[in-house]
Design a protein around this motif. Sequence first.
Motif, short mmCIF file in Angstrom:
data_model
loop_
_atom_site.label_atom_id
_atom_site.label_comp_id
_atom_site.label_asym_id
_atom_site.label_seq_id
_atom_site.Cartn_x
_atom_site.Cartn_y
_atom_site.Cartn_z
N ILE A 22 0.80 -1.20 -0.09
CA ILE A 22 0.09 0.09 -0.02
C ILE A 22 0.97 1.36 0.03
O ILE A 22 0.61 2.34 -0.65
CB ILE A 22 -0.80 0.14 1.13
CG1 ILE A 22 -1.80 -1.46 0.99
CG2 ILE A 22 -1.75 1.60 1.43
CD1 ILE A 22 -3.29 -1.03 1.28
N ASP A 23 2.02 1.25 0.81
CA ASP A 23 2.78 2.38 0.89
C ASP A 23 3.98 2.46 -0.11
O ASP A 23 4.46 3.51 -0.19
CB ASP A 23 3.69 2.27 2.46
CG ASP A 23 2.64 2.59 3.50
OD1 ASP A 23 1.57 3.14 3.25
OD2 ASP A 23 3.01 2.03 4.68
N ARG A 24 4.01 1.62 -1.01
CA ARG A 24 4.96 1.54 -2.06
C ARG A 24 4.31 2.28 -3.18
O ARG A 24 3.22 2.16 -3.66
CB ARG A 24 5.50 0.09 -2.59
CG ARG A 24 6.44 -0.02 -3.56
CD ARG A 24 6.62 -1.40 -4.44
NE ARG A 24 6.87 -2.19 -3.16
CZ ARG A 24 6.38 -3.41 -3.04
NH1 ARG A 24 5.58 -3.90 -3.83
NH2 ARG A 24 6.87 -4.06 -2.02
N GLU A 25 4.97 3.32 -3.90
CA GLU A 25 4.64 3.99 -5.09
C GLU A 25 4.48 3.03 -6.28
O GLU A 25 5.52 2.10 -6.45
CB GLU A 25 5.34 5.28 -5.38
CG GLU A 25 5.13 5.94 -4.13
CD GLU A 25 6.14 7.61 -4.49
OE1 GLU A 25 6.78 7.47 -5.49
OE2 GLU A 25 6.22 8.37 -3.55
N GLY A 26 3.58 3.21 -7.13
CA GLY A 26 3.56 2.42 -8.24
C GLY A 26 3.07 1.34 -8.47
O GLY A 26 2.33 0.83 -7.41
N PRO A 27 2.83 0.54 -9.26
CA PRO A 27 2.33 -0.73 -9.56
C PRO A 27 2.83 -1.78 -8.48
O PRO A 27 3.91 -1.89 -8.23
CB PRO A 27 2.39 -1.22 -10.95
CG PRO A 27 2.69 -0.20 -11.72
CD PRO A 27 3.61 0.93 -10.76
N THR A 28 1.99 -2.67 -8.05
CA THR A 28 2.27 -3.71 -7.19
C THR A 28 2.81 -5.12 -7.73
O THR A 28 2.11 -5.61 -8.78
CB THR A 28 1.01 -4.17 -6.15
OG1 THR A 28 0.91 -3.13 -5.39
CG2 THR A 28 1.44 -5.46 -5.23
N TYR A 29 4.01 -5.48 -7.55
CA TYR A 29 4.63 -6.66 -7.88
C TYR A 29 4.93 -7.52 -6.94
O TYR A 29 5.70 -7.16 -5.80
CB TYR A 29 5.81 -6.42 -8.79
CG TYR A 29 5.61 -5.55 -10.13
CD1 TYR A 29 5.04 -6.27 -11.16
CD2 TYR A 29 5.88 -4.18 -10.27
CE1 TYR A 29 4.64 -5.53 -12.39
CE2 TYR A 29 5.44 -3.59 -11.56
CZ TYR A 29 4.89 -4.23 -12.43
OH TYR A 29 4.45 -3.58 -13.64
N THR A 30 4.67 -8.82 -6.84
CA THR A 30 4.93 -9.89 -5.97
C THR A 30 6.37 -9.86 -5.67
O THR A 30 6.99 -10.17 -4.46
CB THR A 30 4.40 -11.15 -6.28
OG1 THR A 30 2.86 -10.99 -6.37
CG2 THR A 30 4.59 -12.25 -5.04
N LEU A 31 7.28 -9.91 -6.86
CA LEU A 31 8.65 -9.92 -6.74
C LEU A 31 9.16 -8.89 -5.75
O LEU A 31 10.08 -9.23 -4.82
CB LEU A 31 9.35 -9.82 -8.09
CG LEU A 31 10.69 -9.93 -8.37
CD1 LEU A 31 11.26 -11.11 -7.46
CD2 LEU A 31 11.25 -9.70 -9.44
N ASP A 32 8.68 -7.60 -5.86
CA ASP A 32 9.56 -6.63 -4.97
C ASP A 32 8.99 -6.87 -3.38
O ASP A 32 9.75 -6.59 -2.77
CB ASP A 32 8.91 -5.13 -5.62
CG ASP A 32 9.33 -4.56 -6.72
OD1 ASP A 32 10.34 -4.99 -7.34
OD2 ASP A 32 8.38 -4.14 -7.55
N THR A 33 7.49 -7.18 -3.30
CA THR A 33 7.30 -7.47 -1.99
C THR A 33 8.09 -8.80 -1.41
O THR A 33 8.68 -8.61 -0.32
CB THR A 33 5.87 -8.08 -1.82
OG1 THR A 33 5.14 -6.87 -2.40
CG2 THR A 33 5.26 -8.28 -0.53
N LEU A 34 8.52 -9.76 -2.30
CA LEU A 34 9.16 -10.98 -1.53
C LEU A 34 10.55 -10.64 -1.16
O LEU A 34 11.15 -10.94 -0.45
CB LEU A 34 8.95 -12.09 -2.54
CG LEU A 34 7.60 -12.69 -2.37
CD1 LEU A 34 7.63 -14.04 -3.17
CD2 LEU A 34 7.28 -13.27 -0.99
N ARG A 35 11.23 -9.77 -2.07
CA ARG A 35 12.60 -9.21 -1.91
C ARG A 35 12.50 -8.43 -0.62
O ARG A 35 13.60 -8.66 0.00
CB ARG A 35 13.19 -8.29 -3.21
CG ARG A 35 13.41 -9.18 -4.36
CD ARG A 35 13.70 -8.03 -5.41
NE ARG A 35 14.11 -8.79 -6.74
CZ ARG A 35 14.16 -8.06 -8.05
NH1 ARG A 35 13.91 -6.85 -7.95
NH2 ARG A 35 14.68 -8.67 -8.97
#
Length: 217
Positions: free
Chosen positions: A99-112
């Motif tokens: 929610i707080d990350r700017e731009g489109p949501t990608y699972t890869l970024d979250t898991l990293r």
Amino acid sequence: MVHVSKGGSQGGSSPARRGGASPSKVGIMGGTFDPIHHGHLVAASEVAHLYGLDEVVFVPTGQPWQKDLAKVTPSEDRYLMTVIATAENPQFRVDRIEIDREGPTYTLDTLRELRASYGPDVDLYFITGADALGAILSWHNVDELFHLAHFVGCNRPGHHLSDSGLPEGKVSLVEVPALSISSSECRERVRKGEPIWYLVPEGIVRYINKTGLYLET
């Protein structure tokens, strides 16, 4: 064929469990949660039991890149509903990381980010619907996804998923009867003025009634 292998407080990412102990197995429950319903909660509880998870972190999507944002409820409403729905279970917590990350949501970024937060010694289990898992091979950097977490696809009764192309030992399926409930069905029932009691937690019924969510066509 892919087979099942048995193996809190709300807020930002934190590797500490309630009581101060560090977790060794963590479930990551990703989803739009629009709205969150009993199927999501039962799936998280069932996977936690099967795999002996110390906690399950619910991660509402921020800007889901695969969906029309005009048709997705604002992220703060979805986040608050998720907090309300999980508040009574000390094994569950909610993370605002997407929610707080700017731009489109990608699972890869979250898991990293979660891997960096928990460290290399914690086993991560990414929990998602079998329908979403069926499209996993189209996700960005799919090989790295499988390296970061074990994927658990929660199956609706009667739903069949081809495991063609999925790496051996990296994906499991769990059938969850309550997943016959769907968020889209709940939204449609609200729009039509039909009850959603017992499909979603009581607090979510009250939140939707108070805010008027899903009444617009």
